[in-house]
Design an enzyme around this catalytic site. Structure first.
Site, mmCIF file in Angstrom:
data_model
loop_
_atom_site.group_PDB
_atom_site.id
_atom_site.type_symbol
_atom_site.label_atom_id
_atom_site.label_comp_id
_atom_site.label_asym_id
_atom_site.label_seq_id
_atom_site.Cartn_x
_atom_site.Cartn_y
_atom_site.Cartn_z
ATOM 1 N N LYS A 112 -6.638 3.559 -5.531
ATOM 2 C CA LYS A 112 -6.455 2.134 -5.864
ATOM 3 C C LYS A 112 -7.194 1.297 -4.827
ATOM 4 O O LYS A 112 -7.153 1.602 -3.634
ATOM 5 C CB LYS A 112 -4.970 1.746 -5.890
ATOM 6 C CG LYS A 112 -4.751 0.261 -6.208
ATOM 7 C CD LYS A 112 -3.303 -0.059 -6.539
ATOM 8 C CE LYS A 112 -2.399 -0.186 -5.355
ATOM 9 N NZ LYS A 112 -2.759 -1.259 -4.390
ATOM 10 N N ASP A 152 -3.519 4.835 -2.489
ATOM 11 C CA ASP A 152 -4.076 3.531 -2.104
ATOM 12 C C ASP A 152 -5.152 3.712 -1.049
ATOM 13 O O ASP A 152 -4.977 4.480 -0.102
ATOM 14 C CB ASP A 152 -2.937 2.700 -1.480
ATOM 15 C CG ASP A 152 -2.913 1.277 -1.977
ATOM 16 O OD1 ASP A 152 -3.826 0.881 -2.711
ATOM 17 O OD2 ASP A 152 -1.948 0.574 -1.619
ATOM 18 N N GLU A 191 -0.779 -8.595 -8.792
ATOM 19 C CA GLU A 191 0.334 -8.901 -7.877
ATOM 20 C C GLU A 191 0.442 -10.401 -7.598
ATOM 21 O O GLU A 191 -0.570 -11.091 -7.410
ATOM 22 C CB GLU A 191 0.112 -8.148 -6.549
ATOM 23 C CG GLU A 191 1.185 -8.462 -5.510
ATOM 24 C CD GLU A 191 1.240 -7.486 -4.345
ATOM 25 O OE1 GLU A 191 0.423 -6.542 -4.296
ATOM 26 O OE2 GLU A 191 2.124 -7.687 -3.485
ATOM 27 N N GLU A 222 -8.079 -2.824 -3.672
ATOM 28 C CA GLU A 222 -7.770 -4.253 -3.810
ATOM 29 C C GLU A 222 -9.057 -5.063 -3.985
ATOM 30 O O GLU A 222 -10.025 -4.864 -3.237
ATOM 31 C CB GLU A 222 -7.028 -4.765 -2.566
ATOM 32 C CG GLU A 222 -5.627 -4.200 -2.438
ATOM 33 C CD GLU A 222 -4.815 -4.820 -1.304
ATOM 34 O OE1 GLU A 222 -5.223 -5.862 -0.754
ATOM 35 O OE2 GLU A 222 -3.764 -4.242 -0.970
ATOM 36 N N ASP A 237 -0.304 1.631 0.444
ATOM 37 C CA ASP A 237 -0.455 1.434 1.890
ATOM 38 C C ASP A 237 0.709 0.600 2.422
ATOM 39 O O ASP A 237 0.845 0.403 3.638
ATOM 40 C CB ASP A 237 -1.823 0.838 2.247
ATOM 41 C CG ASP A 237 -2.083 -0.516 1.616
ATOM 42 O OD1 ASP A 237 -1.249 -0.978 0.819
ATOM 43 O OD2 ASP A 237 -3.126 -1.125 1.927
ATOM 44 N N SER A 238 1.600 0.156 1.527
ATOM 45 C CA SER A 238 2.857 -0.476 1.933
ATOM 46 C C SER A 238 3.687 0.489 2.777
ATOM 47 O O SER A 238 4.635 0.084 3.442
ATOM 48 C CB SER A 238 3.661 -0.923 0.706
ATOM 49 O OG SER A 238 3.845 0.157 -0.183
HETATM 50 O O1 KIV Z 1 0.871 -0.746 -1.309
HETATM 51 C C1 KIV Z 1 1.601 -0.966 -2.292
HETATM 52 O O2 KIV Z 1 2.763 -0.546 -2.351
HETATM 53 C C2 KIV Z 1 1.042 -1.735 -3.393
HETATM 54 C C3 KIV Z 1 2.003 -2.280 -4.392
HETATM 55 C C4 KIV Z 1 2.623 -3.518 -3.835
HETATM 56 C C5 KIV Z 1 1.381 -2.501 -5.704
HETATM 57 O O3 KIV Z 1 -0.136 -1.955 -3.444
#
Ligand code: KIV
Length: 262
Positions: free
Chosen positions: A111, A82, A180, A113, A43-44
């Site tokens: 993924k 994500d 992280e 968090e 989600d970055s």
């Molecule tokens: O969103 C992302 O790119 C991430 C990485 C920083 C692991 O979760």
């Protein structure tokens, strides 16, 4: 390279470090695929791709669109989608959204968090056929509630919490996890206390693999470089120089030449 699976990923523990990289589109995914084990559609992308200041406004629609693009460009890669902020606030909501990932894209896992506090959600997804990669330590989706990006594992209490989180994520059924922004010695201990791979970002070298955001690693993202990023290319400089040369040549009518003309 043969496409990885959840079981081949688990088998790398103690054998060799895993290489994970983010990608958000088909073009970069195809360029990054040959030297990576897993591609994370993080989600970055809300920051690197959409220009926002944090990840919190990323949507399911964005994640589905970019995950499909990455899967098109990297057909031989294990792809992680994500789950954005707010899309796994309860077991039912999480399952509905994770099902969309599996039904509307060819991604291999999602993924999430969170640690012990998300164990029941991870368990619910796993028991419904969704492979889950955990994410513990510094959680970018908590940036506003925590008032910034805070490195974890600085106190005994935080270190013990991280170990509890890692064990809970493993026990809930995740096949691997990202750790992280954690002090290297603590991340090393966390990796030792579980049997699934723990992939670090800003967590030192003594973990089971590394992940970086591709636009940081290739030097495209100029506004801020975290301490843990190594730039393997001056992407921004190269692009700007090439664009300047193109612009100059167009204005001087040096481009196109005979060889570029029908
Ligand atoms: O969103 C992302 O790119 C991430 C990485 C920083 C692991 O979760």
């Amino acid at each position: 390279m043969k496409k990885m699976t959840t079981s081949s990923i688990k088998k790398t523990k103690g054998v060799r470090p895993l290489v994970m990289i983010t990608a958000y589109d088909a073009l970069f995914a195809s360029l990054l695929e040959p030297s990576s084990d897993m591609i994370l559609v993080g989600d970055s992308l809300n920051m690197s791709f959409a220009g926002k200041s944090d990840t919190l406004s990323a949507t399911m629609e964005q994640m589905l669109y970019h995950t499909n693009a990455v899967c098109m460009g990297a057909k031989n890669s294990f792809v992680i989608c994500d789950m954005p902020f707010g899309t796994y606030i309860s077991k039912d909501v999480a399952l509905q959204n994770a099902m969309r990932v599996f039904q509307e894209t060819p991604a291999d896992c999602v993924k999430i968090e969170g640690g012990a506090d998300k164990a029941d959600i991870i368990k619910h997804l796993c028991s419904n056929g969704i492979a889950v990669c955990g994410h513990i330590g510094l959680l970018p989706q908590s940036v506003r509630s925590e008032g910034g990006y805070k490195v974890k594992g600085k106190t005994e209490k935080e270190a013990l919490q991280l170990i509890e989180d890692a064990k809970a994520v493993e026990e809930a059924g995740a096949f691997c996890m990202v750790i992280e922004g954690v002090k290297a010695d603590v991340a090393c201990e966390v990796a030792k206390c579980v049997d699934i791979p723990v992939i670090g970002i800003g967590a030192g070298v003594e973990v089971d693999g590394q992940v970086l955001v591709f636009s940081d690693m290739l030097g495209f993202f100029e506004s801020f470089t975290p301490k843990f990023v190594k730039k393997y290319l001056d992407g921004a400089g190269l692009v700007k120089d090439a664009m300047k040369t193109y612009s100059d040549e167009v204005q001087k009518k040096e481009f196109p030449q005979e060889i570029h003309t029908y």
